[in-house]
Design a protein around this motif. Structure first.
Motif, short mmCIF file in Angstrom:
data_model
loop_
_atom_site.label_atom_id
_atom_site.label_comp_id
_atom_site.label_asym_id
_atom_site.label_seq_id
_atom_site.Cartn_x
_atom_site.Cartn_y
_atom_site.Cartn_z
N THR A 61 0.83 -1.21 0.00
CA THR A 61 0.00 0.00 0.00
C THR A 61 0.86 1.25 0.00
O THR A 61 0.52 2.26 -0.64
CB THR A 61 -0.92 0.01 1.22
N ALA A 62 2.00 1.21 0.72
CA ALA A 62 2.88 2.38 0.77
C ALA A 62 3.42 2.72 -0.60
O ALA A 62 3.62 3.89 -0.94
CB ALA A 62 4.03 2.12 1.74
N VAL A 63 3.66 1.69 -1.42
CA VAL A 63 4.15 1.92 -2.78
C VAL A 63 3.03 2.48 -3.65
O VAL A 63 3.20 3.48 -4.37
CB VAL A 63 4.72 0.63 -3.39
N TYR A 64 1.86 1.86 -3.57
CA TYR A 64 0.74 2.28 -4.42
C TYR A 64 0.21 3.66 -4.05
O TYR A 64 -0.43 4.31 -4.88
CB TYR A 64 -0.39 1.25 -4.34
N ARG A 65 0.44 4.11 -2.83
CA ARG A 65 0.04 5.48 -2.47
C ARG A 65 0.86 6.50 -3.27
O ARG A 65 0.41 7.62 -3.48
CB ARG A 65 0.28 5.74 -0.98
N ARG A 66 2.06 6.11 -3.68
CA ARG A 66 2.97 7.04 -4.35
C ARG A 66 2.99 6.85 -5.87
O ARG A 66 3.14 7.82 -6.61
CB ARG A 66 4.38 6.85 -3.78
N TRP A 67 2.89 5.62 -6.33
CA TRP A 67 2.92 5.32 -7.76
C TRP A 67 1.88 4.24 -8.06
O TRP A 67 1.75 3.28 -7.32
CB TRP A 67 4.28 4.81 -8.19
#
Length: 208
Positions: A61-67
């Protein structure tokens, strides 16, 4: 007798909508570092958001929040290279400016991560126009931007003639070291090679 019971109070504090938490910069930096490491380890085709998150020590989720995808993540990182650029040499001499540029570039290309990532992205660029555009922009605005500064400074000093073919000049400056370090992937450079390359490049530029 009056009271302030009905007087308007301060406006209610607005709550941030769910999912709008401030993105921590240290987490973003960890993800970026993990992307470079993951690219070097498995290449773009096999790279996954799961692998990046695991390497960064965060959740997906931390990755998908940014890209929103690995493609956009890589495009963002490649584009950032153009913004960072290289230090512009300013030694007062064409030969020495070229030598300093080659020293900085050589150190960067020797890094194992860069040495593995660049060839992989070049291969992927042949199949993906978006990566091709981002990579071309990064290389041209980074390396070529500095090279153009060297040429213009040399013209201003009278070391190179006004009106020379700038595209050919930039190819002449940037091509040899990239060819040897990234394409041929020579593990080391002979002693004095960069100085000889700088002198040969300067001599070639003076013929344009």
């Amino acid at each position: 007798m009056t009271t302030n019971a009905d007087a308007p109070g301060p406006p209610p504090r607005r709550r941030a909508p769910a999912g709008a938490a401030v993105l921590r910069e240290d987490v973003t930096d960890a993800i970026r570092a993990a992307v470079f490491e993951e690219l070097a380890a498995v290449g773009y085709a096999r790279m996954s958001i799961e692998g990046i998150a695991r390497r960064a020590g965060v959740g997906k989720t931390a990755v998908y929040r940014r890209w929103r995808s690995k493609l956009h993540l890589v495009l963002d990182l490649v584009s950032a290279i153009a913004v960072q650029g290289l230090p512009a040499p300013d030694t007062g001499s064409l030969d020495e400016d070229l030598l300093l540029l080659y020293k900085v570039t050589s150190r960067a290309l020797k890094h194992p991560v860069a040495g593995q990532i660049l060839p992989d992205l070049q291969a992927e660029a042949a199949r993906n126009p978006e990566i091709a555009d981002a990579l071309q922009k990064a290389l041209r605005e980074g390396q070529h931007g500095v090279a153009n500064g060297i040429v213009q400074a040399a013209v201003a000093r009278g070391e190179l003639r006004t009106g020379l073919d700038e595209d050919l000049a930039l190819d002449l400056i940037s091509g040899p070291l990239y060819w040897r370090s990234v394409v041929v992937r020579n593990p080391g450079l002979p002693k004095g090679y960069l100085r000889r390359l700088a002198a040969a490049t300067a001599a070639g530029l003076k013929t344009l």
